[in-house]
Design a protein around this motif. Structure first.
Motif, PDB file in Angstrom:
ATOM      1  N   PRO A   7       0.818  -1.219   0.000  1.00 17.76           N
ATOM      2  CA  PRO A   7       0.000   0.000   0.000  1.00 17.76           C
ATOM      3  C   PRO A   7       0.851   1.268   0.000  1.00 17.76           C
ATOM      4  CG  PRO A   7       0.144  -0.881   2.215  1.00 17.76           C
ATOM      5  CD  PRO A   7       0.858  -1.867   1.322  1.00 17.76           C
ATOM      6  N   LEU A   8       0.174   2.397  -0.252  1.00 13.83           N
ATOM      7  CA  LEU A   8       0.841   3.687  -0.339  1.00 13.83           C
ATOM      8  C   LEU A   8      -0.108   4.761   0.175  1.00 13.83           C
ATOM      9  CD1 LEU A   8       3.331   5.300  -1.464  1.00 13.83           C
ATOM     10  CD2 LEU A   8       2.089   5.425  -3.638  1.00 13.83           C
ATOM     11  N   CYS A   9       0.433   5.736   0.911  1.00  9.84           N
ATOM     12  CA  CYS A   9      -0.370   6.861   1.397  1.00  9.84           C
ATOM     13  C   CYS A   9       0.393   8.156   1.123  1.00  9.84           C
ATOM     14  CB  CYS A   9      -0.662   6.726   2.892  1.00  9.84           C
ATOM     15  SG  CYS A   9      -1.605   8.111   3.594  1.00  9.84           S
ATOM     16  N   TYR A  24      -4.337  10.517   0.206  1.00  7.58           N
ATOM     17  CA  TYR A  24      -4.846   9.514  -0.727  1.00  7.58           C
ATOM     18  C   TYR A  24      -4.150   8.188  -0.448  1.00  7.58           C
ATOM     19  CZ  TYR A  24      -6.306  13.793  -2.999  1.00  7.58           C
ATOM     20  OH  TYR A  24      -6.863  15.024  -3.245  1.00  7.58           O
ATOM     21  N   THR A  25      -4.939   7.141  -0.339  1.00 12.50           N
ATOM     22  CA  THR A  25      -4.364   5.813  -0.124  1.00 12.50           C
ATOM     23  C   THR A  25      -4.562   4.949  -1.357  1.00 12.50           C
ATOM     24  OG1 THR A  25      -6.413   5.057   0.944  1.00 12.50           O
ATOM     25  CG2 THR A  25      -4.652   5.889   2.366  1.00 12.50           C
ATOM     26  N   VAL A  57      -7.061   0.231  -5.725  1.00  9.60           N
ATOM     27  CA  VAL A  57      -8.219   0.602  -4.919  1.00  9.60           C
ATOM     28  C   VAL A  57      -7.818   1.792  -4.043  1.00  9.60           C
ATOM     29  CG1 VAL A  57      -9.919  -0.181  -3.237  1.00  9.60           C
ATOM     30  CG2 VAL A  57      -9.028  -1.776  -4.948  1.00  9.60           C
ATOM     31  N   MET A  58      -8.594   2.885  -4.141  1.00  9.92           N
ATOM     32  CA  MET A  58      -8.166   4.152  -3.553  1.00  9.92           C
ATOM     33  C   MET A  58      -9.110   4.656  -2.456  1.00  9.92           C
ATOM     34  SD  MET A  58      -7.017   6.265  -6.980  1.00  9.92           S
ATOM     35  CE  MET A  58      -6.904   7.780  -6.015  1.00  9.92           C
ATOM     36  N   GLY A  59      -8.546   5.502  -1.598  1.00 12.66           N
ATOM     37  CA  GLY A  59      -9.313   6.269  -0.625  1.00 12.66           C
ATOM     38  C   GLY A  59      -8.867   7.709  -0.664  1.00 12.66           C
ATOM     39  N   SER A  60      -9.758   8.620  -0.261  1.00 14.66           N
ATOM     40  CA  SER A  60      -9.455  10.045  -0.262  1.00 14.66           C
ATOM     41  C   SER A  60      -9.911  10.639   1.072  1.00 14.66           C
ATOM     42  CB  SER A  60     -10.181  10.744  -1.419  1.00 14.66           C
ATOM     43  OG  SER A  60     -10.018  12.146  -1.352  1.00 14.66           O
ATOM     44  N   TYR A  61      -9.089  11.551   1.650  1.00 14.99           N
ATOM     45  CA  TYR A  61      -9.330  12.009   3.007  1.00 14.99           C
ATOM     46  C   TYR A  61      -8.987  13.490   3.113  1.00 14.99           C
ATOM     47  CZ  TYR A  61      -8.407   6.984   3.072  1.00 14.99           C
ATOM     48  OH  TYR A  61      -8.393   5.633   2.772  1.00 14.99           O
TER      49      TYR A  61
END
Length: 554
Positions: free
Chosen positions: A129-131, A161-162, A419-423
């Motif tokens: 993973p990456l952040c 962003y992950t 697969v991404m996340g946003s914060y």
């Protein structure tokens, strides 16, 4: 910092157009100044607050593995076209062209940019993973900027962003951000709620918002038992019960009664016994009649999600009857809110001046109404509070990695979309929320962690007097001990100095005057509650006592 050198233009009166308490006090305290509609300059003391918040955020995101970077605010429009947001967002997105005629965008968020970079670098499952995160200016063409720094056209946001291999990895990254955000808001001294929210223009599969309750908030939070909290846009609850319809039947002559209140009053029935028509037009379905109980209101967010496409209210020339007298029509598609249970209701007769009693049969229902005061969850009444949105997090899934080609090869050489996340989190909104929640009738009362200074020393003597010399010595000792101190060394009178100190809201104030020289102690007052400390603080070797008192503050 010496007050005589600090650019701190305090004001006795708030701006004439200011409504929010934070707008009034942040201008009066010399923290911010307006440059234009929705455009705000952070002055030195205000910027210190902003940057203390930034540092707290930075520390917590670093602690969960975030890597700070910086992306431009100016983007090629092509990236936004590939994601589909260039046309979908509408007028809030700033669009422009460079001198070569190339379409550009002033970014309101950075999903496209960070995904573009990740797509160039990520190749294998070993890269995940990456952040990644940054603090950057955002631009948003707000239709109605208001409330000082709460709703602006330009603001700074931390967006992280992950990038993960699968939904399980995203869930873990999402949970780490939830925990980090909780620590951030606690460290900033806020009262806050985590609320289920709509994904909106961001897209994806799930989202939460973070809300700071206060009267100036533009959002409403629905609070219920067992920790339930949700934005009013998507909250659900059981509606209040209404009695069965009785005393009316058939066709009803209702001249001039075009509102729910008028019809219910004229017939002597509960508003919940009426059907409220909300006609809309969608690109795919055309005219759709949406029906709710008469005592309920449409949630446009829920309705858009239920329809699965955008909609607009129908114009009068598109209706099949007169406005105010609309009801079910067998020739038109209808959508019933789930609170419309099977039974008899009074509805428009689709002709002027007439309503009629209709029987609503069992059938599909969707939740498209806004929760109201008096609704319940598990038999317990919900509470609705205004709040400021101070952050949001999204499970994006492959919403951006698919169109922008961000993929990786798994252990077997098979390609998958990342697969991404946003914060996101807004330091300016945290600052404004802190003002809203903690101010009193004298001014701001900052939480210790984000105050512009730790301690303010107010010297009541003129420059060169023994009182001022004692204040200078105490100020120097505090700085040597590592406290961020402000010295009011101006020639102003005591009244002006005390008024400015209370307005600025530094957590701890020390006053050095003639009585201090006589007693050998400085007067000490905690700003929160304006509580005087009995016995004061020794002028000689008192810095450690000040530090201990400051550390004890919330």
């Amino acid at each position: 910092m010496r007050m005589s050198q600090l650019f701190l233009p305090t004001e006795r009166q708030a701006p004439a157009d200011a409504e929010a308490l934070s707008h009034k006090l942040m201008v009066r305290a010399g923290l911010v100044r307006q440059l234009g509609a929705g455009l705000w300059t952070w002055l030195p003391a205000g910027w210190r607050v902003h940057q203390k918040i930034v540092q707290i955020v930075r520390e917590e995101i670093d602690a969960i593995g975030g890597q700070e970077m910086l992306m431009p605010v100016l983007h090629p429009a092509e990236l936004w076209r590939r994601s589909g947001r260039y046309d979908a967002i509408g007028a809030e997105l700033f669009r422009l062209q460079d001198r070569k005629g190339t379409d550009m965008v002033l970014a309101m968020t950075h999903e496209e940019a960070v995904t573009f970079h990740a797509a160039q670098v990520i190749r294998s499952y070993r890269d995940l993973p990456l952040c990644l995160y940054h603090f950057q200016v955002k631009e948003r063409d707000e239709a109605r900027p208001r409330a000082g720094v709460l709703r602006t056209r330009e603001f700074i946001m931390k967006d992280s962003y992950t990038f993960d291999r699968d939904a399980e990895g995203l869930a873990a990254a999402y949970e780490r951000h939830r925990e980090a955000y909780a620590r951030i808001y606690d460290r900033c001294g806020l009262d806050w709620y985590e609320c289920v929210s709509d994904v909106g223009m961001m897209g994806g599969t799930a989202a939460h918002e973070y809300m700071a309750p206060c009267p100036a908030g533009e959002d409403d939070v629905v609070l219920g038992p067992a920790g339930y909290s949700a934005n009013l846009e998507i909250a659900t609850a059981e509606p209040r019960p209404v009695p069965a319809l009785s005393g009316v039947a058939g066709e009803l002559h209702t001249p001039g009664q075009t509102t729910i209140e008028a019809v219910a009053g004229g017939l002597g029935i509960d508003p919940g016994n009426l059907l409220k028509a909300f006609p809309v037009v969608t690109p795919q379905r055309g005219l759709v009649m949406v029906f709710l109980r008469g005592d309920h209101r449409v949630s446009e967010t829920k309705l858009r999600n239920a329809l699965g496409e955008p909609f607009r209210p129908a114009g009068e020339d598109e209706l099949r009857g007169p406005a105010g007298y609309l009801g079910p029509d067998d020739d038109l598609p209808a959508l019933y809110d789930e609170a419309v249970t099977p039974g008899e209701y009074v509805a428009g007769a689709n002709v002027p001046d007439h309503h009629r009693v209709v029987t609503v049969a069992p059938g599909p229902r969707v939740d498209v109404r806004s929760v109201e005061e008096g609704d319940t969850i598990g038999g317990v009444a919900v509470r609705i509070e205004p709040a400021i949105e101070i952050g949001n997090i999204f499970q994006l899934g492959t919403r951006y990695s698919d169109p922008l080609g961000c993929t990786f090869l798994d252990e077997h050489g098979k390609e998958h979309a990342v697969v991404m996340g946003s914060y996101g989190i807004g330091p300016a909104r945290i600052a404004a929320a802190a003002v809203e929640q903690s101010a009193d009738d004298k001014g701001i009362s900052w939480p210790k962690a984000i105050a512009p200074f730790d301690v303010e020393v107010v010297g009541l003597g003129k420059p060169g007097t023994p009182e001022q010399a004692a204040a200078e010595a105490l100020y120097s000792d505090l700085r040597t001990l590592g406290l961020d101190a402000l010295l009011d060394d101006r020639s102003a009178g005591p009244g002006e100095k005390f008024a400015d100190a209370e307005l600025l809201g530094v957590p701890l104030r020390l006053t050095v005057g003639k009585r201090s020289l006589e007693s050998g102690t400085a007067e000490a007052q905690v700003r929160r509650g304006r509580v005087d400390q009995e016995g004061g603080i020794p002028l000689r070797d008192g810095a450690e006592a000040v530090r201990d008192l400051w550390r004890s503050l919330p």
